[in-house]
Design a protein around this motif. Structure first.
Motif, PDB file in Angstrom:
ATOM      1  N   ALA A  83       0.855  -1.198   0.000  1.00 53.23           N
ATOM      2  CA  ALA A  83       0.000   0.000   0.000  1.00 53.23           C
ATOM      3  C   ALA A  83       0.881   1.234   0.000  1.00 53.23           C
ATOM      4  CB  ALA A  83      -0.912   0.010   1.228  1.00 53.23           C
ATOM      5  N   TRP A  84       0.340   2.352  -0.451  1.00 53.26           N
ATOM      6  CA  TRP A  84       1.142   3.576  -0.513  1.00 53.26           C
ATOM      7  C   TRP A  84       1.092   4.422   0.761  1.00 53.26           C
ATOM      8  CZ3 TRP A  84       5.040   3.938  -3.431  1.00 53.26           C
ATOM      9  CH2 TRP A  84       5.068   3.258  -4.642  1.00 53.26           C
ATOM     10  N   PRO A  85      -0.045   4.554   1.451  1.00 53.12           N
ATOM     11  CA  PRO A  85      -0.075   5.424   2.633  1.00 53.12           C
ATOM     12  C   PRO A  85       0.821   4.921   3.758  1.00 53.12           C
ATOM     13  CG  PRO A  85      -2.294   5.059   1.801  1.00 53.12           C
ATOM     14  CD  PRO A  85      -1.389   4.099   1.076  1.00 53.12           C
ATOM     15  N   ASN A  86       1.251   5.876   4.593  1.00 55.89           N
ATOM     16  CA  ASN A  86       1.959   5.518   5.813  1.00 55.89           C
ATOM     17  C   ASN A  86       1.532   6.458   6.939  1.00 55.89           C
ATOM     18  OD1 ASN A  86       3.506   7.883   5.607  1.00 55.89           O
ATOM     19  ND2 ASN A  86       5.470   6.826   5.653  1.00 55.89           N
ATOM     20  N   GLU A  87       2.272   6.437   8.019  1.00 56.60           N
ATOM     21  CA  GLU A  87       1.889   7.168   9.223  1.00 56.60           C
ATOM     22  C   GLU A  87       2.141   8.676   9.125  1.00 56.60           C
ATOM     23  OE1 GLU A  87       0.935   7.961  13.340  1.00 56.60           O
ATOM     24  OE2 GLU A  87       0.388   6.353  11.963  1.00 56.60           O
ATOM     25  N   LEU A  88       3.103   9.057   8.330  1.00 54.76           N
ATOM     26  CA  LEU A  88       3.582  10.443   8.324  1.00 54.76           C
ATOM     27  C   LEU A  88       3.042  11.193   7.110  1.00 54.76           C
ATOM     28  CD1 LEU A  88       7.205   9.531   9.313  1.00 54.76           C
ATOM     29  CD2 LEU A  88       5.622  10.801  10.751  1.00 54.76           C
ATOM     30  N   TYR A  89       2.366  12.297   7.384  1.00 56.10           N
ATOM     31  CA  TYR A  89       1.764  13.058   6.289  1.00 56.10           C
ATOM     32  C   TYR A  89       2.818  13.696   5.386  1.00 56.10           C
ATOM     33  CZ  TYR A  89      -2.799  12.399   8.406  1.00 56.10           C
ATOM     34  OH  TYR A  89      -3.949  11.838   8.892  1.00 56.10           O
ATOM     35  N   ASP A  90       3.901  14.189   5.970  1.00 55.96           N
ATOM     36  CA  ASP A  90       4.920  14.817   5.130  1.00 55.96           C
ATOM     37  C   ASP A  90       5.582  13.793   4.212  1.00 55.96           C
ATOM     38  OD1 ASP A  90       6.156  13.663   7.372  1.00 55.96           O
ATOM     39  OD2 ASP A  90       7.752  15.164   7.471  1.00 55.96           O
ATOM     40  N   ASP A  91       5.827  12.590   4.730  1.00 62.59           N
ATOM     41  CA  ASP A  91       6.418  11.549   3.897  1.00 62.59           C
ATOM     42  C   ASP A  91       5.522  11.223   2.703  1.00 62.59           C
ATOM     43  OD1 ASP A  91       8.210  11.508   5.986  1.00 62.59           O
ATOM     44  OD2 ASP A  91       8.232   9.334   6.197  1.00 62.59           O
ATOM     45  N   MET A  92       4.229  11.100   2.971  1.00 59.05           N
ATOM     46  CA  MET A  92       3.294  10.788   1.885  1.00 59.05           C
ATOM     47  C   MET A  92       3.243  11.908   0.854  1.00 59.05           C
ATOM     48  SD  MET A  92       0.075   8.774   3.566  1.00 59.05           S
ATOM     49  CE  MET A  92      -0.422  10.041   4.744  1.00 59.05           C
ATOM     50  N   GLU A  93       3.364  13.144   1.309  1.00 57.18           N
ATOM     51  CA  GLU A  93       3.356  14.271   0.366  1.00 57.18           C
ATOM     52  C   GLU A  93       4.535  14.183  -0.594  1.00 57.18           C
ATOM     53  OE1 GLU A  93       1.249  16.868   3.849  1.00 57.18           O
ATOM     54  OE2 GLU A  93       3.212  17.523   3.144  1.00 57.18           O
ATOM     55  N   TRP A  94       5.712  13.852  -0.047  1.00 56.95           N
ATOM     56  CA  TRP A  94       6.882  13.733  -0.919  1.00 56.95           C
ATOM     57  C   TRP A  94       6.712  12.589  -1.908  1.00 56.95           C
ATOM     58  CZ3 TRP A  94       9.327  17.820  -1.518  1.00 56.95           C
ATOM     59  CH2 TRP A  94       9.674  18.671  -0.465  1.00 56.95           C
ATOM     60  N   MET A  95       6.136  11.486  -1.446  1.00 62.72           N
ATOM     61  CA  MET A  95       5.931  10.358  -2.350  1.00 62.72           C
ATOM     62  C   MET A  95       4.933  10.726  -3.447  1.00 62.72           C
ATOM     63  SD  MET A  95       7.156   7.278  -2.811  1.00 62.72           S
ATOM     64  CE  MET A  95       7.741   6.615  -1.236  1.00 62.72           C
ATOM     65  N   ALA A  96       3.886  11.447  -3.089  1.00 64.39           N
ATOM     66  CA  ALA A  96       2.885  11.844  -4.082  1.00 64.39           C
ATOM     67  C   ALA A  96       3.473  12.830  -5.094  1.00 64.39           C
ATOM     68  CB  ALA A  96       1.672  12.455  -3.390  1.00 64.39           C
ATOM     69  N   ILE A  97       4.242  13.799  -4.615  1.00 68.27           N
ATOM     70  CA  ILE A  97       4.901  14.749  -5.517  1.00 68.27           C
ATOM     71  C   ILE A  97       5.788  14.005  -6.508  1.00 68.27           C
ATOM     72  CG2 ILE A  97       6.720  16.512  -5.618  1.00 68.27           C
ATOM     73  CD1 ILE A  97       5.521  17.632  -2.969  1.00 68.27           C
ATOM     74  N   ALA A  98       6.531  13.026  -5.994  1.00 69.13           N
ATOM     75  CA  ALA A  98       7.478  12.293  -6.834  1.00 69.13           C
ATOM     76  C   ALA A  98       6.754  11.464  -7.897  1.00 69.13           C
ATOM     77  CB  ALA A  98       8.359  11.402  -5.965  1.00 69.13           C
ATOM     78  N   TRP A  99       5.698  10.746  -7.515  1.00 65.14           N
ATOM     79  CA  TRP A  99       5.012   9.922  -8.508  1.00 65.14           C
ATOM     80  C   TRP A  99       4.210  10.766  -9.495  1.00 65.14           C
ATOM     81  CZ3 TRP A  99       7.350   5.933  -9.532  1.00 65.14           C
ATOM     82  CH2 TRP A  99       7.884   5.075  -8.575  1.00 65.14           C
ATOM     83  N   LEU A 100       3.758  11.930  -9.059  1.00 70.85           N
ATOM     84  CA  LEU A 100       3.120  12.828 -10.021  1.00 70.85           C
ATOM     85  C   LEU A 100       4.126  13.267 -11.080  1.00 70.85           C
ATOM     86  CD1 LEU A 100       0.720  14.511 -11.006  1.00 70.85           C
ATOM     87  CD2 LEU A 100       1.429  16.306  -9.388  1.00 70.85           C
ATOM     88  N   ARG A 101       5.337  13.609 -10.657  1.00 70.33           N
ATOM     89  CA  ARG A 101       6.369  13.987 -11.624  1.00 70.33           C
ATOM     90  C   ARG A 101       6.735  12.805 -12.522  1.00 70.33           C
ATOM     91  NH1 ARG A 101      11.543  15.928 -10.236  1.00 70.33           N
ATOM     92  NH2 ARG A 101      11.512  17.035 -12.230  1.00 70.33           N
ATOM     93  N   ALA A 102       6.792  11.611 -11.946  1.00 67.95           N
ATOM     94  CA  ALA A 102       7.092  10.431 -12.753  1.00 67.95           C
ATOM     95  C   ALA A 102       5.995  10.186 -13.785  1.00 67.95           C
ATOM     96  CB  ALA A 102       7.262   9.210 -11.845  1.00 67.95           C
ATOM     97  N   PHE A 103       4.743  10.397 -13.381  1.00 60.64           N
ATOM     98  CA  PHE A 103       3.633  10.256 -14.332  1.00 60.64           C
ATOM     99  C   PHE A 103       3.770  11.262 -15.468  1.00 60.64           C
ATOM    100  CE2 PHE A 103      -0.480  12.193 -15.524  1.00 60.64           C
ATOM    101  CZ  PHE A 103      -0.945  11.165 -16.342  1.00 60.64           C
ATOM    102  N   GLN A 104       4.083  12.499 -15.117  1.00 62.48           N
ATOM    103  CA  GLN A 104       4.191  13.530 -16.153  1.00 62.48           C
ATOM    104  C   GLN A 104       5.367  13.267 -17.087  1.00 62.48           C
ATOM    105  OE1 GLN A 104       4.132  16.759 -13.247  1.00 62.48           O
ATOM    106  NE2 GLN A 104       2.144  17.433 -14.014  1.00 62.48           N
ATOM    107  N   ALA A 105       6.403  12.596 -16.570  1.00 59.85           N
ATOM    108  CA  ALA A 105       7.569  12.284 -17.399  1.00 59.85           C
ATOM    109  C   ALA A 105       7.367  11.048 -18.272  1.00 59.85           C
ATOM    110  CB  ALA A 105       8.806  12.091 -16.522  1.00 59.85           C
ATOM    111  N   THR A 106       6.486  10.130 -17.841  1.00 65.02           N
ATOM    112  CA  THR A 106       6.365   8.840 -18.529  1.00 65.02           C
ATOM    113  C   THR A 106       4.979   8.574 -19.095  1.00 65.02           C
ATOM    114  OG1 THR A 106       5.682   7.631 -16.538  1.00 65.02           O
ATOM    115  CG2 THR A 106       8.072   7.855 -16.947  1.00 65.02           C
TER     116      THR A 106
END
Length: 354
Positions: A83-106
């Motif tokens: 699963a993607w969610p975890n306990e820390l909101y800031d961590d999840m934000e960084w993961m979401a930012i990163a996969w959004l950029r990966a989506f836009q690149a690929t």
């Protein structure tokens, strides 16, 4: 293209020295005999590694970066129990930012789905403790900090730009307004870390991190891109100046350690680069970043391994954490972007070539 070549050298070192094909993730430090370093799962470090791979793909278009992202997606998902969610909101934000950029690149839909799923979970962190804001973690909903709110603005604004959903823009505005009111020094623009950590409403003003300055700068840049409201640009530029006044030491950003702090400077320079991309007068920002890059490449790099120090002005030790390596890559990738826009120094470039 000097900086682009250097960025690629650093990315290759990341792949050759840190990638662990047995887990489809990066080792969290080198040396890492028998994988012993990976007993702790540094979820947010891996998010920034995704972001760095997106940098490399955007710079080169090379299929190797696509292959690595695909494997990395599966590795992180497996390590996080499917699963993607975890306990820390800031961590999840960084993961979401990163996969959004990966989506836009690929264009890979699974990356988009990961970002949107995470954003749905992140929004549950907003609550009425201390008059709003997103909590730092699910087990401490009354502690609010810059790391859990500024990246959420960046994410919400980028989601709006990508998919046009008005509710995402509303979230970006609301979180930004709360953050500016609660955790930005009105006298200088310097960004404080958090409030109510100890339950007494106090603000951690003595925690002076490059990280917090970088994410608030990034939040202002994203809202400026959407609205063209110069107020957001002024906020970002004011915080950049405050960061320089408060944190620069002999022209360089401080050594903030090799744990989580190893990522802090990288986050700041990433968003200073973003600020330079919208500034009417980017030369000063570009020169500041190039000064960091010249120090890193000349003094803060192991020339044999192409790995970096926690201090960009001194040689690294034998042990180099993934967080530290990623910060160096972020700096070099930002300089490669500025170089492509002809904002780096031709004089320094010629000196390097000679």
């Amino acid at each position: 293209m000097v900086w682009a070549a250097r960025a690629e050298e650093a990315q290759q070192a990341l792949e050759q020295l840190y990638w662990n094909s047995s887990i489809n993730m990066y080792d969290i430090e080198i040396p890492c005999p028998d994988g012993a370093c990976n007993t702790i799962f540094h979820y947010w470090w891996m998010a920034h590694a995704v972001d760095a791979l997106a940098d490399g793909l955007n710079r080169t278009g090379h299929a190797d970066y696509r292959v690595r992202l695909d494997a990395f997606y599966e590795g992180i998902l497996q390590r996080n129990n499917g699963a993607w969610p975890n306990e820390l909101y800031d961590d999840m934000e960084w993961m979401a930012i990163a996969w959004l950029r990966a989506f836009q690149a690929t264009g890979a839909e699974k990356y988009k789905a990961a970002a949107l799923l995470l954003w749905e979970d992140i929004r549950t962190g907003w609550n009425d403790h201390v008059d709003g804001g997103i909590a730092w973690q699910k087990s401490q909903l009354d502690y609010k900090n810059t790391p859990a709110n500024a990246p959420a603005v960046i994410l919400a604004a980028r989601l709006y730009q990508a998919f046009g959903r008005e509710e995402d823009l509303a979230w970006a505005h609301n979180i930004y307004n709360w953050l500016k009111a609660k955790l930005v020094d009105p006298a200088t623009g310097f960004v404080w870390d958090g409030l109510n950590r100890t339950g007494d409403g106090s603000i951690d003003k003595d925690w002076k991190f490059t990280y917090c300055q970088g994410v608030f700068i990034g939040a202002g840049v994203e809202l400026y891109r959407i609205t063209k409201d110069a107020g957001y640009l002024r906020d970002a530029e004011r915080t950049a100046k405050a960061a320089c006044d408060e944190l620069l030491r002999e022209g360089l950003w401080p050594d903030e350690g090799d744990g989580d702090g190893g990522l802090f400077k990288g986050i700041l320079v990433r968003y200073l680069g973003e600020l330079a991309s919208v500034s009417a007068e980017p030369a000063e920002l570009a020169a500041l970043l190039e000064l960091q890059g010249q120090a890193l490449w000349t003094h803060g790099r192991d020339t044999v391994r192409n790995v970096f120090s926690t201090s960009w002005g001194v040689q690294p030790e034998e042990r180099v954490t993934l967080s530290t390596q990623l910060s160096g890559i972020m700096l070099l990738e930002q300089l490669a972007v500025l170089e492509k826009r002809s904002l780096t120094s031709e004089i320094q470039t010629e000196e390097v070539r000679s």
